[in-house]
Design a protein around this motif. Structure first.
Motif, PDB file in Angstrom:
ATOM      1  N   GLY A  88       0.816  -1.211   0.000  1.00 54.88           N
ATOM      2  CA  GLY A  88       0.000   0.000   0.000  1.00 54.88           C
ATOM      3  C   GLY A  88       0.848   1.258   0.000  1.00 54.88           C
ATOM      4  O   GLY A  88       2.062   1.219  -0.208  1.00 54.88           O
ATOM      5  N   GLY A  89       0.214   2.381   0.259  1.00 57.05           N
ATOM      6  CA  GLY A  89       0.936   3.655   0.236  1.00 57.05           C
ATOM      7  C   GLY A  89       1.372   4.017  -1.172  1.00 57.05           C
ATOM      8  O   GLY A  89       0.763   3.601  -2.165  1.00 57.05           O
ATOM      9  N   ARG A  90       2.479   4.738  -1.252  1.00 54.19           N
ATOM     10  CA  ARG A  90       2.986   5.175  -2.541  1.00 54.19           C
ATOM     11  C   ARG A  90       4.500   5.056  -2.549  1.00 54.19           C
ATOM     12  O   ARG A  90       5.140   4.956  -1.488  1.00 54.19           O
ATOM     13  N   ALA A  91       5.071   5.082  -3.732  1.00 59.57           N
ATOM     14  CA  ALA A  91       6.521   4.929  -3.874  1.00 59.57           C
ATOM     15  C   ALA A  91       7.111   6.181  -4.500  1.00 59.57           C
ATOM     16  O   ALA A  91       6.463   6.854  -5.308  1.00 59.57           O
ATOM     17  N   LEU A  92       8.352   6.457  -4.137  1.00 55.36           N
ATOM     18  CA  LEU A  92       9.063   7.643  -4.621  1.00 55.36           C
ATOM     19  C   LEU A  92      10.373   7.231  -5.260  1.00 55.36           C
ATOM     20  O   LEU A  92      11.112   6.428  -4.699  1.00 55.36           O
ATOM     21  N   ILE A  93      10.650   7.793  -6.436  1.00 55.23           N
ATOM     22  CA  ILE A  93      11.953   7.604  -7.077  1.00 55.23           C
ATOM     23  C   ILE A  93      12.618   8.967  -7.188  1.00 55.23           C
ATOM     24  O   ILE A  93      12.050   9.894  -7.769  1.00 55.23           O
ATOM     25  N   VAL A  94      13.814   9.083  -6.617  1.00 48.51           N
ATOM     26  CA  VAL A  94      14.569  10.334  -6.620  1.00 48.51           C
ATOM     27  C   VAL A  94      15.681  10.211  -7.653  1.00 48.51           C
ATOM     28  O   VAL A  94      16.404   9.205  -7.681  1.00 48.51           O
ATOM     29  N   MET A  95      15.846  11.229  -8.478  1.00 47.31           N
ATOM     30  CA  MET A  95      16.785  11.127  -9.597  1.00 47.31           C
ATOM     31  C   MET A  95      17.258  12.512 -10.020  1.00 47.31           C
ATOM     32  O   MET A  95      16.629  13.519  -9.679  1.00 47.31           O
ATOM     33  N   PRO A  96      18.349  12.588 -10.786  1.00 48.87           N
ATOM     34  CA  PRO A  96      18.691  13.848 -11.447  1.00 48.87           C
ATOM     35  C   PRO A  96      17.622  14.152 -12.505  1.00 48.87           C
ATOM     36  O   PRO A  96      17.073  13.239 -13.133  1.00 48.87           O
ATOM     37  N   LEU A  97      17.338  15.415 -12.701  1.00 50.65           N
ATOM     38  CA  LEU A  97      16.263  15.793 -13.620  1.00 50.65           C
ATOM     39  C   LEU A  97      16.493  15.289 -15.042  1.00 50.65           C
ATOM     40  O   LEU A  97      15.536  14.986 -15.764  1.00 50.65           O
ATOM     41  N   ASN A  98      17.753  15.193 -15.456  1.00 49.02           N
ATOM     42  CA  ASN A  98      18.007  14.852 -16.856  1.00 49.02           C
ATOM     43  C   ASN A  98      17.649  13.409 -17.201  1.00 49.02           C
ATOM     44  O   ASN A  98      17.567  13.066 -18.385  1.00 49.02           O
ATOM     45  N   VAL A  99      17.438  12.537 -16.223  1.00 48.23           N
ATOM     46  CA  VAL A  99      17.071  11.155 -16.531  1.00 48.23           C
ATOM     47  C   VAL A  99      15.574  10.910 -16.365  1.00 48.23           C
ATOM     48  O   VAL A  99      15.100   9.799 -16.633  1.00 48.23           O
ATOM     49  N   MET A 100      14.814  11.931 -15.961  1.00 44.77           N
ATOM     50  CA  MET A 100      13.382  11.754 -15.761  1.00 44.77           C
ATOM     51  C   MET A 100      12.663  11.309 -17.040  1.00 44.77           C
ATOM     52  O   MET A 100      11.807  10.407 -16.984  1.00 44.77           O
ATOM     53  N   PRO A 101      12.967  11.877 -18.221  1.00 49.86           N
ATOM     54  CA  PRO A 101      12.286  11.399 -19.439  1.00 49.86           C
ATOM     55  C   PRO A 101      12.492   9.911 -19.694  1.00 49.86           C
ATOM     56  O   PRO A 101      11.592   9.231 -20.200  1.00 49.86           O
TER      57      PRO A 101
END
Length: 320
Positions: free
Chosen positions: A73-86
Protein backbone atom coordinates in the motif's frame (compact mmCIF):
# COMPACT_ATOMS: atom_id res chain seq x y z
CA UNK A 1 28.36 -26.49 16.47
CA UNK A 2 31.91 -26.62 15.12
CA UNK A 3 34.41 -23.83 15.74
CA UNK A 4 34.22 -22.87 12.05
CA UNK A 5 30.42 -22.57 12.28
CA UNK A 6 30.83 -20.46 15.41
CA UNK A 7 33.12 -18.07 13.55
CA UNK A 8 30.87 -17.94 10.49
CA UNK A 9 27.90 -17.01 12.67
CA UNK A 10 29.81 -13.95 13.82
CA UNK A 11 29.97 -12.56 10.24
CA UNK A 12 27.58 -9.66 9.80
CA UNK A 13 24.90 -10.28 7.17
CA UNK A 14 22.31 -7.69 6.21
CA UNK A 15 18.90 -8.76 7.56
CA UNK A 16 15.97 -9.61 5.30
CA UNK A 17 13.29 -6.98 5.85
CA UNK A 18 11.33 -7.15 2.60
CA UNK A 19 8.61 -9.29 1.06
CA UNK A 20 8.47 -12.59 -0.79
CA UNK A 21 6.67 -12.54 -4.12
CA UNK A 22 6.18 -15.11 -6.86
CA UNK A 23 8.18 -14.63 -10.02
CA UNK A 24 5.02 -14.69 -12.13
CA UNK A 25 3.89 -11.49 -10.39
CA UNK A 26 6.67 -9.56 -12.13
CA UNK A 27 6.16 -7.78 -15.42
CA UNK A 28 6.94 -10.22 -18.26
CA UNK A 29 8.86 -7.48 -20.08
CA UNK A 30 11.75 -7.82 -17.60
CA UNK A 31 14.86 -9.65 -18.78
CA UNK A 32 15.93 -12.73 -16.75
CA UNK A 33 18.73 -10.91 -14.91
CA UNK A 34 16.36 -8.04 -14.13
CA UNK A 35 13.75 -10.41 -12.70
CA UNK A 36 16.26 -12.07 -10.38
CA UNK A 37 17.60 -8.68 -9.28
CA UNK A 38 14.13 -7.29 -8.49
CA UNK A 39 13.13 -10.41 -6.53
CA UNK A 40 16.37 -10.20 -4.53
CA UNK A 41 15.82 -6.48 -3.76
CA UNK A 42 12.19 -7.09 -2.78
CA UNK A 43 13.21 -9.89 -0.41
CA UNK A 44 15.88 -7.75 1.21
CA UNK A 45 13.76 -4.62 1.65
CA UNK A 46 16.77 -2.31 1.90
CA UNK A 47 19.25 -3.07 -0.83
CA UNK A 48 21.61 -1.61 -3.42
CA UNK A 49 21.65 -2.54 -7.11
CA UNK A 50 25.01 -1.63 -8.63
CA UNK A 51 24.43 -2.72 -12.21
CA UNK A 52 26.51 -1.63 -15.17
CA UNK A 53 25.18 0.89 -17.70
CA UNK A 54 22.64 -0.67 -20.03
CA UNK A 55 21.49 -3.51 -17.76
CA UNK A 56 18.15 -1.86 -17.02
CA UNK A 57 18.29 -0.21 -13.61
CA UNK A 58 15.42 2.07 -14.65
CA UNK A 59 12.90 -0.73 -15.24
CA UNK A 60 14.17 -2.60 -12.18
CA UNK A 61 13.43 0.40 -9.97
CA UNK A 62 10.00 0.96 -11.49
CA UNK A 63 9.05 -2.69 -11.02
CA UNK A 64 10.45 -2.78 -7.46
CA UNK A 65 8.29 0.24 -6.61
CA UNK A 66 5.20 -1.18 -8.34
CA UNK A 67 5.34 -4.49 -6.50
CA UNK A 68 5.92 -2.91 -3.09
CA UNK A 69 3.09 -0.44 -3.62
CA UNK A 70 0.81 -3.29 -4.69
CA UNK A 71 1.59 -5.45 -1.64
CA UNK A 72 2.24 -2.87 1.06
CA UNK A 73 0.00 0.00 0.00
CA UNK A 74 0.94 3.65 0.24
CA UNK A 75 2.99 5.17 -2.54
CA UNK A 76 6.52 4.93 -3.87
CA UNK A 77 9.06 7.64 -4.62
CA UNK A 78 11.95 7.60 -7.08
CA UNK A 79 14.57 10.33 -6.62
CA UNK A 80 16.78 11.13 -9.60
CA UNK A 81 18.69 13.85 -11.45
CA UNK A 82 16.26 15.79 -13.62
CA UNK A 83 18.01 14.85 -16.86
CA UNK A 84 17.07 11.16 -16.53
CA UNK A 85 13.38 11.75 -15.76
CA UNK A 86 12.29 11.40 -19.44
CA UNK A 87 13.94 7.96 -19.52
CA UNK A 88 11.91 6.80 -16.52
CA UNK A 89 8.65 8.02 -18.01
CA UNK A 90 9.41 6.50 -21.41
CA UNK A 91 10.47 3.11 -20.00
CA UNK A 92 7.41 2.97 -17.75
CA UNK A 93 5.10 3.52 -20.71
CA UNK A 94 6.84 1.74 -23.57
CA UNK A 95 8.56 -1.19 -21.80
CA UNK A 96 6.44 -1.90 -18.73
CA UNK A 97 3.09 -0.70 -20.06
CA UNK A 98 2.53 1.58 -17.06
CA UNK A 99 1.15 5.08 -16.88
CA UNK A 100 4.16 7.44 -16.93
CA UNK A 101 4.83 8.48 -13.31
CA UNK A 102 4.37 12.23 -12.71
CA UNK A 103 7.13 14.57 -11.60
CA UNK A 104 6.26 16.41 -8.38
CA UNK A 105 8.04 19.43 -6.92
CA UNK A 106 6.16 19.76 -3.63
CA UNK A 107 4.08 17.67 -1.26
CA UNK A 108 1.03 19.65 -2.42
CA UNK A 109 1.59 18.28 -5.93
CA UNK A 110 2.07 14.78 -4.49
CA UNK A 111 -1.25 15.01 -2.64
CA UNK A 112 -2.99 16.32 -5.74
CA UNK A 113 -1.80 13.30 -7.74
CA UNK A 114 -3.31 9.82 -7.54
CA UNK A 115 -0.31 8.09 -9.14
CA UNK A 116 1.16 5.15 -7.15
CA UNK A 117 4.74 6.12 -8.13
CA UNK A 118 6.09 9.67 -7.92
CA UNK A 119 9.26 11.07 -9.51
CA UNK A 120 11.27 13.95 -8.08
CA UNK A 121 14.83 15.25 -8.05
CA UNK A 122 17.48 15.33 -5.35
CA UNK A 123 17.26 19.05 -4.69
CA UNK A 124 13.53 18.87 -3.93
CA UNK A 125 14.13 16.30 -1.19
CA UNK A 126 17.29 17.91 0.14
CA UNK A 127 15.62 21.33 0.46
CA UNK A 128 12.53 19.96 2.20
CA UNK A 129 9.95 20.26 -0.59
CA UNK A 130 9.32 16.49 -0.61
CA UNK A 131 8.96 14.41 2.59
CA UNK A 132 10.31 10.84 2.12
CA UNK A 133 8.50 9.57 5.22
CA UNK A 134 5.18 9.95 3.44
CA UNK A 135 6.16 7.10 1.11
CA UNK A 136 6.18 3.36 1.72
CA UNK A 137 9.17 2.79 -0.56
CA UNK A 138 11.88 5.06 -1.95
CA UNK A 139 14.48 4.45 -4.62
CA UNK A 140 17.52 6.60 -5.39
CA UNK A 141 18.70 6.64 -8.98
CA UNK A 142 22.29 7.74 -9.61
CA UNK A 143 22.90 7.19 -5.90
CA UNK A 144 26.56 8.11 -6.30
CA UNK A 145 25.28 11.51 -5.12
CA UNK A 146 25.73 10.02 -1.63
CA UNK A 147 29.41 9.36 -2.27
CA UNK A 148 30.74 12.35 -0.35
CA UNK A 149 30.20 12.06 3.40
CA UNK A 150 30.63 15.77 4.01
CA UNK A 151 28.20 16.93 1.33
CA UNK A 152 24.95 18.62 2.27
CA UNK A 153 22.98 16.11 0.22
CA UNK A 154 24.43 13.10 2.04
CA UNK A 155 23.98 14.57 5.51
CA UNK A 156 20.41 15.67 4.77
CA UNK A 157 19.46 12.36 3.17
CA UNK A 158 20.74 10.35 6.14
CA UNK A 159 18.31 12.26 8.36
CA UNK A 160 15.37 12.62 5.99
CA UNK A 161 15.25 8.95 4.96
CA UNK A 162 15.95 7.41 8.36
CA UNK A 163 13.23 4.93 9.23
CA UNK A 164 11.72 4.63 5.74
CA UNK A 165 10.71 0.98 5.57
CA UNK A 166 11.82 0.08 2.04
CA UNK A 167 14.87 1.69 0.43
CA UNK A 168 16.80 1.00 -2.74
CA UNK A 169 20.01 2.63 -4.00
CA UNK A 170 21.05 2.35 -7.63
CA UNK A 171 24.21 3.36 -9.44
CA UNK A 172 26.42 1.94 -12.16
CA UNK A 173 29.67 3.22 -10.73
CA UNK A 174 30.42 2.12 -7.17
CA UNK A 175 34.17 2.20 -6.74
CA UNK A 176 35.55 -0.85 -4.90
CA UNK A 177 38.74 1.11 -4.26
CA UNK A 178 36.75 3.76 -2.41
CA UNK A 179 35.52 1.80 0.54
CA UNK A 180 33.83 4.81 2.08
CA UNK A 181 31.41 5.01 -0.83
CA UNK A 182 30.16 1.51 -0.09
CA UNK A 183 29.95 2.29 3.62
CA UNK A 184 27.88 5.40 2.88
CA UNK A 185 25.38 3.33 0.91
CA UNK A 186 25.16 0.87 3.80
CA UNK A 187 24.63 3.76 6.21
CA UNK A 188 21.83 5.23 4.09
CA UNK A 189 20.17 1.81 3.85
CA UNK A 190 20.55 1.43 7.64
CA UNK A 191 22.34 -1.87 7.17
CA UNK A 192 25.16 -0.74 9.47
CA UNK A 193 26.15 2.57 11.02
CA UNK A 194 29.03 4.16 9.09
CA UNK A 195 31.14 4.59 12.21
CA UNK A 196 30.60 0.97 13.21
CA UNK A 197 31.57 -0.23 9.72
CA UNK A 198 34.77 1.83 9.77
CA UNK A 199 35.76 0.48 13.16
CA UNK A 200 34.86 -3.12 12.36
CA UNK A 201 36.59 -3.53 9.00
CA UNK A 202 39.30 -0.90 8.61
CA UNK A 203 42.54 0.27 10.11
CA UNK A 204 43.36 3.93 9.76
CA UNK A 205 46.48 5.43 8.25
CA UNK A 206 48.01 7.88 10.74
CA UNK A 207 50.08 9.47 7.96
CA UNK A 208 47.25 10.15 5.51
CA UNK A 209 43.68 11.21 6.22
CA UNK A 210 40.82 9.08 4.83
CA UNK A 211 43.22 6.39 3.63
CA UNK A 212 41.42 3.22 4.69
CA UNK A 213 42.96 -0.24 4.61
CA UNK A 214 41.02 -3.41 5.29
CA UNK A 215 42.23 -5.49 8.18
CA UNK A 216 43.91 -8.52 6.57
CA UNK A 217 41.76 -10.90 8.54
CA UNK A 218 38.54 -9.07 7.73
CA UNK A 219 38.76 -8.76 3.93
CA UNK A 220 36.60 -11.82 3.13
CA UNK A 221 34.12 -10.87 5.85
CA UNK A 222 33.82 -7.34 4.43
CA UNK A 223 32.98 -8.52 0.91
CA UNK A 224 30.55 -11.16 2.19
CA UNK A 225 28.83 -8.40 4.15
CA UNK A 226 28.75 -6.11 1.08
CA UNK A 227 27.31 -8.93 -1.06
CA UNK A 228 24.51 -9.45 1.47
CA UNK A 229 23.00 -6.01 0.74
CA UNK A 230 24.59 -4.94 -2.57
CA UNK A 231 24.24 -6.59 -5.97
CA UNK A 232 27.34 -5.89 -8.10
CA UNK A 233 26.43 -6.74 -11.68
CA UNK A 234 28.63 -6.23 -14.73
CA UNK A 235 26.83 -8.52 -17.19
CA UNK A 236 23.88 -10.97 -17.16
CA UNK A 237 26.23 -13.97 -17.04
CA UNK A 238 27.27 -12.86 -13.53
CA UNK A 239 23.87 -14.27 -12.52
CA UNK A 240 24.07 -17.25 -14.84
CA UNK A 241 22.20 -15.81 -17.83
CA UNK A 242 23.19 -15.29 -21.45
CA UNK A 243 25.10 -12.14 -22.42
CA UNK A 244 23.47 -12.08 -25.88
CA UNK A 245 22.63 -8.49 -26.76
CA UNK A 246 24.90 -7.11 -24.05
CA UNK A 247 28.37 -8.06 -25.30
CA UNK A 248 29.65 -5.31 -27.58
CA UNK A 249 32.09 -6.08 -30.40
CA UNK A 250 35.65 -4.79 -29.96
CA UNK A 251 36.20 -1.18 -30.97
CA UNK A 252 37.71 -0.54 -34.40
CA UNK A 253 39.81 2.56 -33.72
CA UNK A 254 41.12 4.47 -36.74
CA UNK A 255 43.32 7.47 -36.09
CA UNK A 256 43.13 10.56 -38.31
CA UNK A 257 45.23 13.71 -37.94
CA UNK A 258 43.38 16.95 -38.65
CA UNK A 259 45.40 19.85 -39.95
CA UNK A 260 45.08 23.21 -38.23
CA UNK A 261 45.30 26.31 -40.37
CA UNK A 262 45.77 28.66 -37.40
CA UNK A 263 48.37 26.80 -35.36
CA UNK A 264 51.11 29.23 -34.21
CA UNK A 265 54.69 28.45 -35.13
CA UNK A 266 56.35 29.66 -31.92
CA UNK A 267 57.41 27.43 -29.04
CA UNK A 268 57.12 27.96 -25.29
CA UNK A 269 60.33 28.29 -23.22
CA UNK A 270 59.92 24.66 -22.10
CA UNK A 271 59.82 23.44 -25.71
CA UNK A 272 56.07 22.97 -25.92
CA UNK A 273 54.19 24.32 -28.93
CA UNK A 274 50.88 26.13 -28.55
CA UNK A 275 47.91 24.31 -29.98
CA UNK A 276 46.15 27.55 -30.86
CA UNK A 277 46.27 31.31 -30.30
CA UNK A 278 45.89 32.63 -26.78
CA UNK A 279 42.32 33.48 -25.90
CA UNK A 280 41.70 37.21 -25.74
CA UNK A 281 38.25 36.80 -24.22
CA UNK A 282 35.15 34.64 -24.22
CA UNK A 283 34.54 35.19 -27.91
CA UNK A 284 37.93 33.88 -28.99
CA UNK A 285 37.41 30.19 -28.07
CA UNK A 286 33.95 30.26 -29.62
CA UNK A 287 35.37 31.75 -32.79
CA UNK A 288 38.08 29.08 -32.94
CA UNK A 289 35.46 26.35 -32.61
CA UNK A 290 33.39 27.85 -35.41
CA UNK A 291 36.44 28.20 -37.64
CA UNK A 292 37.42 24.56 -37.17
CA UNK A 293 33.90 23.12 -37.37
CA UNK A 294 34.14 22.43 -41.07
CA UNK A 295 37.36 20.44 -40.77
CA UNK A 296 36.12 18.62 -37.67
CA UNK A 297 33.04 17.30 -39.48
CA UNK A 298 34.09 16.93 -43.10
CA UNK A 299 37.26 14.95 -42.34
CA UNK A 300 35.54 12.11 -40.40
CA UNK A 301 32.74 11.94 -42.99
CA UNK A 302 35.25 11.60 -45.81
CA UNK A 303 36.56 8.43 -44.17
CA UNK A 304 33.12 6.97 -43.45
CA UNK A 305 33.19 4.89 -46.63
CA UNK A 306 30.69 2.18 -47.37
CA UNK A 307 33.03 -0.55 -46.22
CA UNK A 308 33.16 1.09 -42.78
CA UNK A 309 29.51 2.18 -42.53
CA UNK A 310 27.45 0.05 -44.90
CA UNK A 311 24.38 1.46 -46.62
CA UNK A 312 22.19 -0.74 -44.39
CA UNK A 313 23.35 1.25 -41.38
CA UNK A 314 21.98 4.47 -42.83
CA UNK A 315 18.78 2.77 -43.96
CA UNK A 316 18.11 1.36 -40.50
CA UNK A 317 18.54 4.74 -38.84
CA UNK A 318 16.63 6.98 -41.23
CA UNK A 319 13.50 6.94 -39.09
CA UNK A 320 15.20 7.29 -35.68
Amino acid sequence: MTYREFLENKIDIAPLSGIEVREDELNPALKPHQRVSVLWALRGGRRGIFARFGLGKTVMQLEWCRILQKHEGGRALIVMPLNVMPEFRADAEHILGMEPPPYCRTMAEVMASTAPIILTNYERVRDGDIDPHYFTAVSLDEAATLRSFGSKTYQEFMIKFKGVRYKLTNTATPSPNRYKELIHYAGFLEVMDTGQALTRFFKRDSTKANNLTLYPGRESEFWIWCASWGLFLQKPSDLGFSDDGYSLPPLDIRYRQLKSATRPAEFEPDGQMKLGPAAAGNRCPAGSRRASAGTGTSEPLSHASKDVLPEATFAENKGH
